[in-house]
Motif scaffolding. Sequence first.
Motif, PDB file in Angstrom:
ATOM      1  N   GLY A 159      -7.550   5.326  11.324  1.00 10.36           N
ATOM      2  CA  GLY A 159      -7.108   5.843  12.768  1.00 10.36           C
ATOM      3  C   GLY A 159      -6.698   7.257  12.612  1.00 10.36           C
ATOM      4  O   GLY A 159      -6.830   7.844  14.057  1.00 10.36           O
ATOM      5  N   GLU A 160      -6.028   7.726  11.822  1.00  6.55           N
ATOM      6  CA  GLU A 160      -5.469   8.921  11.692  1.00  6.55           C
ATOM      7  C   GLU A 160      -6.613  10.075  11.907  1.00  6.55           C
ATOM      8  O   GLU A 160      -6.436  11.133  12.709  1.00  6.55           O
ATOM      9  CB  GLU A 160      -4.835   9.395  10.449  1.00  6.55           C
ATOM     10  CG  GLU A 160      -3.979  10.738  10.373  1.00  6.55           C
ATOM     11  CD  GLU A 160      -3.269  11.185   9.215  1.00  6.55           C
ATOM     12  OE1 GLU A 160      -2.663  11.922   9.397  1.00  6.55           O
ATOM     13  OE2 GLU A 160      -3.687  10.417   8.132  1.00  6.55           O
ATOM     14  N   ARG A 162      -9.723   9.480  13.011  1.00  5.51           N
ATOM     15  CA  ARG A 162     -10.323   9.365  14.331  1.00  5.51           C
ATOM     16  C   ARG A 162      -9.631  10.224  15.486  1.00  5.51           C
ATOM     17  O   ARG A 162     -10.034  10.931  16.330  1.00  5.51           O
ATOM     18  CB  ARG A 162     -10.345   7.778  14.723  1.00  5.51           C
ATOM     19  CG  ARG A 162     -11.516   6.964  14.351  1.00  5.51           C
ATOM     20  CD  ARG A 162     -11.702   5.846  14.577  1.00  5.51           C
ATOM     21  NE  ARG A 162     -12.772   5.016  13.852  1.00  5.51           N
ATOM     22  CZ  ARG A 162     -14.044   5.223  14.581  1.00  5.51           C
ATOM     23  NH1 ARG A 162     -14.193   5.821  15.928  1.00  5.51           N
ATOM     24  NH2 ARG A 162     -14.988   4.608  13.904  1.00  5.51           N
ATOM     25  N   SER A 163      -8.108  10.121  15.547  1.00  7.92           N
ATOM     26  CA  SER A 163      -7.409  10.560  16.577  1.00  7.92           C
ATOM     27  C   SER A 163      -7.356  12.069  16.403  1.00  7.92           C
ATOM     28  O   SER A 163      -7.180  12.789  17.421  1.00  7.92           O
ATOM     29  CB  SER A 163      -5.745  10.088  16.615  1.00  7.92           C
ATOM     30  OG  SER A 163      -5.238  10.073  15.406  1.00  7.92           O
ATOM     31  N   THR A 168      -6.081  13.351  19.843  1.00  7.36           N
ATOM     32  CA  THR A 168      -4.885  12.475  20.462  1.00  7.36           C
ATOM     33  C   THR A 168      -3.829  12.349  19.501  1.00  7.36           C
ATOM     34  O   THR A 168      -2.861  11.616  19.607  1.00  7.36           O
ATOM     35  CB  THR A 168      -5.305  11.000  20.882  1.00  7.36           C
ATOM     36  OG1 THR A 168      -6.122  10.578  19.920  1.00  7.36           O
ATOM     37  CG2 THR A 168      -6.271  11.243  22.082  1.00  7.36           C
ATOM     38  N   ALA A 169      -3.856  13.053  18.292  1.00  9.17           N
ATOM     39  CA  ALA A 169      -2.969  12.860  17.120  1.00  9.17           C
ATOM     40  C   ALA A 169      -1.649  13.547  17.368  1.00  9.17           C
ATOM     41  O   ALA A 169      -1.623  14.669  18.050  1.00  9.17           O
ATOM     42  CB  ALA A 169      -3.398  13.315  15.779  1.00  9.17           C
ATOM     43  N   TRP A 182      -8.559  17.618  12.106  1.00 12.57           N
ATOM     44  CA  TRP A 182      -7.920  18.522  13.058  1.00 12.57           C
ATOM     45  C   TRP A 182      -8.541  20.007  13.350  1.00 12.57           C
ATOM     46  O   TRP A 182      -8.389  20.340  14.389  1.00 12.57           O
ATOM     47  CB  TRP A 182      -6.431  18.470  12.510  1.00 12.57           C
ATOM     48  CG  TRP A 182      -5.730  19.278  13.804  1.00 12.57           C
ATOM     49  CD1 TRP A 182      -4.920  20.528  13.383  1.00 12.57           C
ATOM     50  CD2 TRP A 182      -5.296  18.757  14.898  1.00 12.57           C
ATOM     51  NE1 TRP A 182      -4.287  20.945  14.627  1.00 12.57           N
ATOM     52  CE2 TRP A 182      -4.372  20.066  15.566  1.00 12.57           C
ATOM     53  CE3 TRP A 182      -5.664  17.907  15.480  1.00 12.57           C
ATOM     54  CZ2 TRP A 182      -3.851  19.639  16.725  1.00 12.57           C
ATOM     55  CZ3 TRP A 182      -5.049  17.488  16.931  1.00 12.57           C
ATOM     56  CH2 TRP A 182      -4.406  18.533  17.497  1.00 12.57           C
ATOM     57  N   HIS A 185     -11.380  19.556  15.351  1.00 14.08           N
ATOM     58  CA  HIS A 185     -10.897  19.397  16.887  1.00 14.08           C
ATOM     59  C   HIS A 185     -10.767  20.733  17.571  1.00 14.08           C
ATOM     60  O   HIS A 185     -11.082  20.928  18.539  1.00 14.08           O
ATOM     61  CB  HIS A 185      -9.934  18.434  16.981  1.00 14.08           C
ATOM     62  CG  HIS A 185      -8.974  18.618  18.324  1.00 14.08           C
ATOM     63  ND1 HIS A 185      -9.763  17.969  19.175  1.00 14.08           N
ATOM     64  CD2 HIS A 185      -7.778  18.992  18.653  1.00 14.08           C
ATOM     65  CE1 HIS A 185      -8.764  18.337  20.503  1.00 14.08           C
ATOM     66  NE2 HIS A 185      -7.718  18.851  19.942  1.00 14.08           N
TER      67      HIS A 185
END
Length: 214
Positions: A159-160, A162-163, A168-169, A182, A185
């Motif tokens: 999940g980390e 993915r976010s 959304t992290a 990151w 993104h």
Amino acid sequence: MTVETIDFAALLCSRLCHDLLSPIGALNNGLELLADENDPEMRARCLDLLAESARASANKLKYFRLAFGSAGGFGELVPAIEAKTAIEGIFGATGRVKIGWLVAEEKLSKRAVKILLNLSLIGGEALVRGGQLDIGAESRDGATEIVVRAEGARIVLDGELRSALVGTADEAMLTPRAAAAWMVHQLVAQADGQIMLSDPEEPVLLFGASIPQS
């Protein structure tokens, strides 16, 4: 330089050090064994270990330099073959992950290369039991489209990551292992692009990124 930039640089450095620790540690172990070994056959095995570890270290450094650093010279475009060579060096050497190269362009922007390499890194590492990693990129309608597809017996993307990919992290809670996600993104967001990610229930892992050409 902002505090946030410094924090991300620290995450990235931690990630690089972690990934290089294994092959460099193997080099150290091989040298220690070689120093204490007199049997010719065992010395030959030690030399093989040293050569393999040196190749792994060099391949990772080349990959990280292109994926995270300023490799590619002063121009805005990077030959796509450099990205292909870097990916094959880090994944293809063991044969655990098969690489499918579907990039039609001879050259890509530095931003596109970094996105492609980091998505490939995430996809390849998600194939915990090996598998197929297909990488594609093409320029059309004023944008560069990047697709990375990972398929294997077991795919793990927590999940980390993915976010971090979708933005959304919680930045304050990011760990070094999410640095590549990151960075993707941020690169896509800064270019006013889009990133797509397949659902966790899907049998294959699929990444897509679209970035307008400047």
